[in-house]
Design a protein around this motif. Structure first.
Motif, mmCIF file in Angstrom:
data_model
loop_
_atom_site.group_PDB
_atom_site.id
_atom_site.type_symbol
_atom_site.label_atom_id
_atom_site.label_comp_id
_atom_site.label_asym_id
_atom_site.label_seq_id
_atom_site.Cartn_x
_atom_site.Cartn_y
_atom_site.Cartn_z
ATOM 1 N N ALA A 34 49.169 36.312 28.610
ATOM 2 C CA ALA A 34 49.334 36.555 30.040
ATOM 3 C C ALA A 34 49.320 38.055 30.345
ATOM 4 O O ALA A 34 48.703 38.498 31.324
ATOM 5 N N ALA A 35 49.986 38.843 29.495
ATOM 6 C CA ALA A 35 49.995 40.290 29.706
ATOM 7 C C ALA A 35 48.602 40.876 29.545
ATOM 8 O O ALA A 35 48.172 41.721 30.334
ATOM 9 N N ARG A 36 47.874 40.420 28.532
ATOM 10 C CA ARG A 36 46.516 40.927 28.315
ATOM 11 C C ARG A 36 45.596 40.534 29.456
ATOM 12 O O ARG A 36 44.651 41.257 29.800
ATOM 13 N N ALA A 37 45.842 39.367 30.059
ATOM 14 C CA ALA A 37 45.007 38.921 31.171
ATOM 15 C C ALA A 37 45.066 39.903 32.335
ATOM 16 O O ALA A 37 44.053 40.154 32.999
ATOM 17 N N PHE A 38 46.236 40.481 32.588
ATOM 18 C CA PHE A 38 46.368 41.461 33.661
ATOM 19 C C PHE A 38 45.987 42.863 33.196
ATOM 20 O O PHE A 38 45.486 43.666 33.985
ATOM 21 N N GLU A 39 46.235 43.161 31.935
ATOM 22 C CA GLU A 39 45.972 44.510 31.435
ATOM 23 C C GLU A 39 44.482 44.819 31.346
ATOM 24 O O GLU A 39 44.031 45.907 31.760
ATOM 25 N N MET A 40 43.692 43.895 30.811
ATOM 26 C CA MET A 40 42.304 44.212 30.469
ATOM 27 C C MET A 40 41.411 44.518 31.668
ATOM 28 O O MET A 40 40.655 45.498 31.628
ATOM 29 N N PRO A 41 41.435 43.734 32.756
ATOM 30 C CA PRO A 41 40.551 44.088 33.878
ATOM 31 C C PRO A 41 40.841 45.466 34.450
ATOM 32 O O PRO A 41 39.918 46.201 34.822
ATOM 33 N N SER A 42 42.130 45.850 34.530
ATOM 34 C CA SER A 42 42.472 47.171 35.038
ATOM 35 C C SER A 42 42.060 48.260 34.056
ATOM 36 O O SER A 42 41.496 49.292 34.445
ATOM 37 N N GLN A 43 42.322 48.063 32.773
ATOM 38 C CA GLN A 43 41.980 49.073 31.771
ATOM 39 C C GLN A 43 40.476 49.269 31.660
ATOM 40 O O GLN A 43 40.003 50.379 31.415
ATOM 41 N N GLN A 44 39.706 48.196 31.859
ATOM 42 C CA GLN A 44 38.250 48.292 31.771
ATOM 43 C C GLN A 44 37.672 49.222 32.841
ATOM 44 O O GLN A 44 36.575 49.756 32.676
ATOM 45 N N THR A 45 38.391 49.426 33.932
ATOM 46 C CA THR A 45 37.890 50.283 35.013
ATOM 47 C C THR A 45 38.162 51.766 34.767
ATOM 48 O O THR A 45 37.641 52.610 35.500
ATOM 49 N N PHE A 46 38.965 52.098 33.768
ATOM 50 C CA PHE A 46 39.360 53.494 33.564
ATOM 51 C C PHE A 46 38.182 54.379 33.156
ATOM 52 O O PHE A 46 38.013 55.477 33.681
ATOM 53 N N LEU A 47 37.381 53.917 32.194
ATOM 54 C CA LEU A 47 36.341 54.781 31.632
ATOM 55 C C LEU A 47 35.296 55.196 32.662
ATOM 56 O O LEU A 47 34.957 56.386 32.743
#
Length: 422
Positions: free
Chosen positions: A131-144
């Motif tokens: 569940a934590a990764r589900a929210f973390e990954m879409p946001s983190q993918q936008t950083f680069l």
């Protein structure tokens, strides 16, 4: 430090542009360290979870249920997570998720050190982690794409991938070594790693520009679906990787191969888990200096086909050396697909939709990892682990051939460094 007023095209989360080189770009090192620490911890945790659940149950079905336990929250939460990433502070979302991961790993360490861990506790921890990764990954993918300009993205993505895979090399090996001291030690290291990732994420100099908040609705999901349908090369790249990962789920059977087929023990499991990352690191380093800027589409299809062949070789191998080599080739082939897909998804998508499109991408690919583990585990319980992995490799080759005909736009994709949002 005060920032300049946002322009009409200001991103949800973006860095104030500065004319600097890739290696000196503000915030890039913090981003790379945060992602590497998180990936390292996740890899150590995967070794601990896989070996501990198999030691407790000696069941391939239990291994399959671990994949299912992480898959279900991703299916249910990734689309709301992508919507949140487009309307809330992306860095804050990532920080909260990494804190949750650190706390869950710490609780598992306490349970393991106390000697009262049960399979159901492991499943519960994996669900929380998913569940934590589900929210973390879409946001983190936008950083680069917010940190570097488009013309630097392919090389920056290769650097990020090389460090990610370096963590994947050291993580399983360290996890295998640490497991000799007990699963609790592994989980304790994971808790420290996730905490370090959280601190580094806070150091990334991203500027949050609030947007009008709209509720998650069917129309928002349809908007993303229509956006992707109009870009067949992007849709083809995402779906090709989905089926390749879903069918080629060799990693789910690594505990079985290490224990019952190759008789290599926990240390062998760590080496097998590290092998794909070793190949990926080598390939990523090559891509840093020679970016994929020509004939990208054909190279992606060739890489997925190699992925399938390497999966078949691993399935039938009884030699530790051959198995490690096959997994290394598999990992190298996967990097090519990751870089091309990342460029298509991140650079062709407007920032206002980047969170939701990233969520769809992760739903297809991140969840397919867990669903692939479930599929491989259940199939292995019917026809055995060797047949399960080999059949997945054959399926990957068949899908590759079909996708060449179904997505000619992806086959004719040439350069990555001139992709722009449309």
């Amino acid at each position: 430090m005060p920032s300049a007023p946002p322009s009409p095209t200001t991103e949800n989360t973006q860095l104030t542009p500065q004319p600097v080189s890739l290696w000196r770009h503000p915030g890039l090192l913090a981003f790379l360290w945060a992602r590497t620490a998180s990936s390292f911890s996740a890899c150590v945790q995967a070794v601990a979870v896989g070996w501990q659940i198999y030691a407790l149950t000696h069941s391939t079905t239990a291994l399959a249920l671990v994949g299912l336990a992480q898959f279900l929250p991703m299916v249910g939460l990734l689309l709301p997570a992508g919507h949140a990433a487009d309307h809330f502070n992306r860095r804050l979302i990532v920080v909260i998720c990494q804190c949750v991961e650190a706390v869950s790993a710490l609780l598992m360490a306490i349970g393991a050190l106390g000697g009262w861990t049960t399979p159901w506790m492991i499943y519960a921890m994996v669900i929380i982690f998913g569940a934590a990764r589900a929210f973390e990954m879409p946001s983190q993918q936008t950083f680069l794409p917010a940190l570097v300009p488009a013309h630097m993205f392919p090389r920056a993505a290769a650097v990020s991938s090389s460090l990610f895979q370096a963590a994947a090399v050291t993580g399983p090996s360290v996890g295998g070594l640490l497991y000799g001291a007990g699963a609790g030690v592994c989980y304790l290291v994971c808790a420290v790693g996730f905490a370090a990732a959280c601190i580094s994420t806070l150091c990334i100099p991203l500027v949050f520009t609030p947007r009008p908040r709209v509720p998650l609705s069917r129309a928002a999901i349809i908007e993303v679906a229509q956006f992707m349908r109009g870009r067949p090369d992007m849709l083809g790249a995402i779906s090709l990787d989905l089926f390749a990962v879903l069918l080629g789920g060799a990693t789910a059977m690594l505990p079985v191969y290490a224990s019952d087929i190759l008789h290599a023990g926990p240390m062998g499991l760590g080496l097998l888990r590290a092998a794909p990352a070793i190949g990926a690191v080598i390939c990523s380093i090559i891509l840093v200096w020679r970016p994929l800027n020509r004939r990208s589409g054909p190279r992606m299809f060739m890489a997925v086909a190699i992925f399938g062949v390497a999966t078949i070789i691993f399935a039938v191998s009884r030699s530790m050396a051959v198995s490690i080599l096959a997994l290394a080739v598999l990992g190298a082939a996967d990097v090519v697909s990751v870089v091309i897909r990342g460029a298509l998804v991140q650079l062709r998508t407007p920032d206002s939709m980047r969170g939701r499109v990233s969520a769809v991408n992760m739903l297809f690919l991140g969840s397919s990892n867990q669903l692939g583990e479930f599929e491989s585990g259940m199939l292995a319980s019917l026809i055995g682990p060797v047949g399960s992995v080999a059949l997945g490799g054959v399926g990957t080759l068949l899908v590759t051939a079909a996708w060449i005909r179904m997505f000619p736009a992806l086959w004719h994709l040439d350069r990555l460094d001139d992709i722009t949002a449309d």
